[in-house]
Design a protein around this motif. Structure first.
Motif, PDB file in Angstrom:
ATOM      1  N   ARG A   9       0.934  -1.155   0.195  1.00  0.00           N
ATOM      2  CA  ARG A   9      -0.015   0.021   0.059  1.00  0.00           C
ATOM      3  C   ARG A   9       0.844   1.231  -0.014  1.00  0.00           C
ATOM      4  N   CYS A  10       0.588   2.184  -0.933  1.00  0.00           N
ATOM      5  CA  CYS A  10       1.408   3.301  -1.298  1.00  0.00           C
ATOM      6  C   CYS A  10       1.293   4.048   0.240  1.00  0.00           C
ATOM      7  N   ALA A  11       2.460   4.426   0.781  1.00  0.00           N
ATOM      8  CA  ALA A  11       2.513   5.218   2.004  1.00  0.00           C
ATOM      9  C   ALA A  11       1.730   6.697   1.870  1.00  0.00           C
ATOM     10  N   ASN A  12       1.920   7.161   0.851  1.00  0.00           N
ATOM     11  CA  ASN A  12       1.260   8.460   0.544  1.00  0.00           C
ATOM     12  C   ASN A  12      -0.179   8.467   0.381  1.00  0.00           C
ATOM     13  N   CYS A  13      -0.580   7.594  -0.697  1.00  0.00           N
ATOM     14  CA  CYS A  13      -2.197   7.696  -1.192  1.00  0.00           C
ATOM     15  C   CYS A  13      -2.713   6.641  -1.036  1.00  0.00           C
ATOM     16  N   ARG A  14      -2.257   5.651  -0.340  1.00  0.00           N
ATOM     17  CA  ARG A  14      -2.825   4.462   0.190  1.00  0.00           C
ATOM     18  C   ARG A  14      -3.209   3.719  -0.666  1.00  0.00           C
ATOM     19  N   LEU A  23       7.500   2.264  -8.224  1.00  0.00           N
ATOM     20  CA  LEU A  23       7.009   3.725  -7.678  1.00  0.00           C
ATOM     21  C   LEU A  23       5.508   3.712  -7.855  1.00  0.00           C
ATOM     22  N   CYS A  24       4.790   4.369  -7.112  1.00  0.00           N
ATOM     23  CA  CYS A  24       3.209   4.341  -7.096  1.00  0.00           C
ATOM     24  C   CYS A  24       2.761   4.926  -8.459  1.00  0.00           C
ATOM     25  N   PRO A  25       2.116   4.382  -9.415  1.00  0.00           N
ATOM     26  CA  PRO A  25       1.608   5.007 -10.455  1.00  0.00           C
ATOM     27  C   PRO A  25       0.900   6.097 -10.527  1.00  0.00           C
ATOM     28  N   ARG A  26       0.235   6.133  -9.295  1.00  0.00           N
ATOM     29  CA  ARG A  26      -0.682   7.200  -9.093  1.00  0.00           C
ATOM     30  C   ARG A  26      -0.128   8.578  -8.771  1.00  0.00           C
ATOM     31  N   CYS A  27       0.941   8.536  -7.609  1.00  0.00           N
ATOM     32  CA  CYS A  27       1.186   9.621  -6.808  1.00  0.00           C
ATOM     33  C   CYS A  27       2.861   9.772  -7.165  1.00  0.00           C
ATOM     34  N   HIS A  28       3.449   8.595  -7.639  1.00  0.00           N
ATOM     35  CA  HIS A  28       4.869   8.389  -7.846  1.00  0.00           C
ATOM     36  C   HIS A  28       5.525   8.595  -6.499  1.00  0.00           C
TER      37      HIS A  28
END
Ligand SMILES: [Zn+2]
Length: 102
Positions: A9-14, A23-28
């Protein structure tokens, strides 16, 4: 064997992912927390009838599933669950599997 399957789970956008992205494709974002997901709904079934180099191969069913808390993933199916069925997820080694929820 343990209940559920590991997701990241992305620590930034979950947003949840499987497998872990670079890298998270959504928020990088580049930082991920490990989470577990226990349930999914089957969207599509495929049957692997042959595997090159494998003798004594028995047809295996794999399913594209939408997990209850996020990502879509492909899992091995251990029963005759079809599209629309809710399955419980588990791991064997690091491979994700599913079977009908009891
Ligand atoms: Zn993100």
């Amino acid at each position: 064997m343990s209940g559920g399957v590991t997701i990241w789970r992305c620590a930034n956008c979950r947003t949840g992912y499987f497998p872990e992205p670079l890298l998270c494709p959504r928020c990088h974002g580049g930082k991920f927390d490990v989470d577990r997901v226990h349930e999914a709904v089957v969207e599509e079934i495929s049957i692997i009838r042959h595997m090159i180099g494998q003798e004594n191969w028995t047809p295996r069913r794999i399913a594209n599933v939408l997990t209850s808390s996020g990502p879509r993933m492909t899992v091995g199916l251990r029963d005759e669950s079809g599209p629309g069925a809710t399955i419980e997820l588990f791991e064997e080694g690091t491979a994700p599997f599913g079977r009908a929820k009891k």
